[in-house]
Enzyme design. Structure first.
Site, short mmCIF file in Angstrom:
data_model
loop_
_atom_site.label_atom_id
_atom_site.label_comp_id
_atom_site.label_asym_id
_atom_site.label_seq_id
_atom_site.Cartn_x
_atom_site.Cartn_y
_atom_site.Cartn_z
N HIS A 226 34.70 44.94 42.54
CA HIS A 226 35.49 44.61 41.20
C HIS A 226 34.97 45.72 40.32
O HIS A 226 33.82 46.30 40.23
CB HIS A 226 34.94 43.30 40.71
CG HIS A 226 35.54 42.98 39.36
ND1 HIS A 226 35.08 43.61 38.27
CD2 HIS A 226 36.42 42.05 39.31
CE1 HIS A 226 36.08 43.01 37.36
NE2 HIS A 226 36.95 41.97 37.92
N ASP B 127 43.49 36.03 35.52
CA ASP B 127 42.11 36.33 34.96
C ASP B 127 41.82 35.81 33.61
O ASP B 127 42.66 36.32 32.71
CB ASP B 127 41.76 37.69 35.24
CG ASP B 127 40.15 37.91 35.45
OD1 ASP B 127 39.23 36.96 35.39
OD2 ASP B 127 39.68 38.93 35.21
N HIS B 128 40.89 34.99 33.46
CA HIS B 128 40.50 34.48 32.21
C HIS B 128 41.84 33.70 31.56
O HIS B 128 42.80 33.98 31.95
CB HIS B 128 39.96 35.74 31.01
CG HIS B 128 38.93 36.41 31.76
ND1 HIS B 128 38.28 37.57 31.25
CD2 HIS B 128 38.26 36.22 32.92
CE1 HIS B 128 37.19 37.72 31.85
NE2 HIS B 128 37.13 37.11 33.00
N CYS C 264 41.59 44.58 39.23
CA CYS C 264 41.41 43.97 37.83
C CYS C 264 42.17 44.75 36.77
O CYS C 264 41.44 45.81 36.14
CB CYS C 264 40.09 43.78 37.58
SG CYS C 264 39.89 42.75 36.01
N TYR D 252 37.24 30.93 31.16
CA TYR D 252 37.86 30.03 31.98
C TYR D 252 38.14 28.73 31.61
O TYR D 252 37.97 27.79 32.48
CB TYR D 252 36.72 30.15 33.33
CG TYR D 252 36.55 31.32 33.94
CD1 TYR D 252 37.57 31.69 34.75
CD2 TYR D 252 35.70 32.39 33.83
CE1 TYR D 252 37.52 33.03 35.53
CE2 TYR D 252 35.73 33.36 33.97
CZ TYR D 252 36.79 33.84 35.02
OH TYR D 252 36.56 35.19 35.68
N HIS E 36 43.15 40.62 40.20
CA HIS E 36 42.72 40.05 38.72
C HIS E 36 43.59 40.47 37.65
O HIS E 36 43.85 41.61 37.39
CB HIS E 36 41.56 40.31 38.18
CG HIS E 36 40.45 39.72 38.99
ND1 HIS E 36 39.06 39.86 38.51
CD2 HIS E 36 40.25 38.92 39.97
CE1 HIS E 36 38.06 39.20 39.32
NE2 HIS E 36 39.01 38.56 40.17
C1 DNO Z 1 34.74 37.97 34.93
C2 DNO Z 1 34.79 38.86 36.20
C3 DNO Z 1 33.45 39.20 36.69
C4 DNO Z 1 33.64 39.62 38.06
C5 DNO Z 1 32.51 39.81 38.87
C6 DNO Z 1 32.82 40.34 40.37
O1 DNO Z 1 35.57 37.16 34.84
O2 DNO Z 1 35.83 39.46 36.51
O3 DNO Z 1 32.69 38.18 36.78
O4 DNO Z 1 34.30 38.43 38.82
O5 DNO Z 1 32.05 41.03 38.28
O6 DNO Z 1 31.82 40.42 40.96
#
Ligand code: DNO
Length: 405
Positions: A240, A356-357, A278, A373, A305
């Site tokens: 990531h 993501d989020h 991401c 989340y 992500h």
């Molecule tokens: C937040 C994230 C991080 C990610 C970690 C992967 O939402 O994208 O917590 O999951 O860094 O190891």
């Protein structure tokens, strides 16, 4: 197109039995895959087949699939090349073997020192009344210069930033300073080690002799130890990116830019050494051209992500709507669809994606969630991304009928 297209696998991060959002609700959101981890297993310990199986059965009993592990955490002894490193490397490799034996073959991790992702505000009010996560550069400088009081911190901030931080710090109450400290050190889910201010100071000193080149070398050692095992058992590892994708608190960074990613791929140049693309993390650095980066690294991307950030001139950013913000998400999705077509033609499998989020909005506002989340905010993100993928497919299909499988 004659053959049916490959669609993104829609997944959702679930923090396990303590997550306020139950698996049954995730299914209603339209996700078919779960992204999770054995958060209760101490960092560095082997994930046993028994524990993995128990979690997997729980997920499957709800008609879902455990698609991705996020994350098998990397112990600080590996990042710093010290202490029980070799034992932790062997344990990591064994966890990969055990996951593979249970049929779970995509494993995300990060190599950020001490802190996982970092924000300074967890409930930043948007004009429409919803709440977003935000990284404010002035707040980060306040913490660095006046709360942490890190040695030589001035070197990391421009004179203008130092002046802005001084002014803001003077205007903050003790409660506000404490809240900022908690947000930076304790606020975010997925982080493995919660640290007090004193512990963080001590931990930072351990990085005194570790610059980015050394951290990159320590990462290469990790890769050389675990990637052959991943290859052997069919696991795709995917790092990531750093979040935020620039140095903070003097800590080294190795996965923030196109050059970083190219270098870490070259260190062990096989597909099992891959990337979690991401858009939220990479998108916070204005130098990153996301559609171009996706196209460059597409075949090594094992997990997506998708989220957007709105960048500001001083390096601050907040988490915008999934399709708004500074990243052209439609251009990213167009590049993803091209990659899915390549995979379909090559007989390869699809890519898991998670929204993501999400904003905290509507009914989310009366519930507690892990920061970022929320239920409805992520549902909205997933729905928008799903529509974007279908819209692009429809345009490319040139008015032949097309719909989700
Ligand atoms: C937040 C994230 C991080 C990610 C970690 C992967 O939402 O994208 O917590 O999951 O860094 O190891």
């Amino acid at each position: 197109m004659s053959r049916s297209p490959l669609w993104l696998e829609q997944t959702w991060r679930w923090f396990g039995p303590d997550d306020p959002i139950p698996l049954a609700h995730i299914r209603q959101a339209g996700a078919t895959g779960i992204v999770t981890a054995l958060h209760h297993v101490p960092n560095g310990t082997v994930w046993t087949i028994e524990e993995i199986r128990r979690r997997k059965e729980e997920i499957e009993s709800r008609g879902l699939r455990w698609s991705v592990v996020e994350s098998v955490p990397v112990h600080e002894d590996i990042k710093q090349a010290k202490g029980r490193r070799d034992e932790y490397l062997a344990n990591y490799a064994q966890s990969l073997r055990n996951l593979s034996a249970c049929g779970i073959r995509v494993v995300c991790y990060n190599f950020m020192p001490l802190l996982d992702w970092t924000r300074t505000q967890l409930a930043w009010l948007l004009p429409n009344g919803a709440e977003a996560l935000r990284f404010d550069s002035v707040d980060a400088a306040v913490f660095d210069l006046f709360i942490l009081v890190r040695a030589c911190a001035e070197q990391s901030h421009s004179p203008a930033m130092q002046a802005a931080a001084k002014k803001r710090h003077a205007a903050m109450s003790t409660e506000e300073r404490d809240a900022l400290t908690r947000t930076i050190l304790l606020g975010l889910p997925g982080t493995v080690d919660d640290l007090t201010l004193e512990e963080f100071r001590t931990a930072l000193r351990q990085y005194d002799g570790i610059d980015s080149a050394t951290l990159r070398e320590n990462h290469a050692t990790f890769l050389r130890a675990v990637v052959p095992v991943a290859e052997e058992c069919g696991v795709s590892l995917c790092i990531h990116p750093d979040d935020p994708p620039f140095p903070i608190f003097g800590l080294p960074r190795i996965c923030s830019t196109q050059e970083d990613i190219a270098a870490l791929f070259a260190a062990v140049d096989v597909p099992a050494n891959g990337l979690t693309f991401c858009t939220g993390s990479l998108g916070a650095n204005p130098k990153n051209d996301l559609p171009a980066m996706f196209r460059q690294f597409a075949s090594r991307v094992h997990f997506l992500h998708l989220r957007n950030v709105r960048r500001e001139d001083d390096g601050s950013f907040y988490e915008a709507d999934h399709l708004a913000g500074s990243t052209d998400m439609a251009a990213v999705m167009r590049a993803i669809v091209d990659e899915l077509d390549r995979r379909a033609a090559a007989g390869e499998t699809t890519l898991p994606m998670r929204p993501d989020h999400g904003h905290r909005m509507l009914g989310d506002l009366s519930q507690r969630f892990y920061a970022g989340y929320s239920a409805i905010g992520r549902l909205k993100g997933l729905a928008e991304l799903r529509g974007l993928e279908l819209g692009i497919r429809h345009t490319l299909a040139n008015s032949s009928p097309i719909s989700y499988p």
